[in-house]
Scaffold this motif. Structure first.
Motif: not given
Length: 101
Positions: A17, A21, A57
Motif C-alpha cells: 500500500a 500509494k 489500503p
C-alpha cells in the motif's frame, strides 16, 4: 498470539500500500475527473485494476503490535484491549489504573 503468517501477510499489505500509494491516487484522480474524455478515464480504471489487490489500503487489517490480535483494537494505542489491560495491570502505562467499584 496470532499466527505469524497472518501478521506477515498484513505487513506485506502495508508495504504494498505504501509502495503504490502515489500511483493509485494519481489513477483514481484521473478516473474521477469528469472533464477528461471517457476513454482516458476508462484507461485509468484499467490500469488501476492491473495493480496488485493487496496494494489497496482497504485490505489492511488493524492488528495489535504486541500480539497480532485482529479484534478489540484501539487505533490510538495500536494494541488490543487484552494487551492494554495486561500492560496496565503491570503498571507500565502511566496514569492508567485498574477500575474497581
Amino acid at each position: 498470539m496470532a499466527k505469524t503468517s497472518m501478521v506477515e501477510r498484513n505487513n506485506k499489505r502495508r508495504r504494498l500500500a505504501k509502495k503504490f500509494k502515489v500511483r493509485r491516487t494519481r489513477l483514481k484522480a484521473i478516473a474521477a475527473d469528469r472533464k477528461l474524455p471517457a476513454e482516458e478515464r476508462f484507461a485509468a480504471r484499467l490500469k488501476l485494476a492491473e495493480l496488485p489487490r493487496n496494494s489497496s489500503p482497504t485490505r489492511i487489517r488493524n492488528r495489535c503490535d504486541l500480539t497480532g490480535r485482529p479484534r478489540g483494537y484501539y487505533r490510538k494505542l495500536r494494541m488490543s484491549r487484552i494487551a492494554l489491560r495486561d500492560l496496565a495491570s503491570q503498571g507500565q502505562i502511566p496514569g492508567m489504573t485498574k477500575s474497581s467499584w
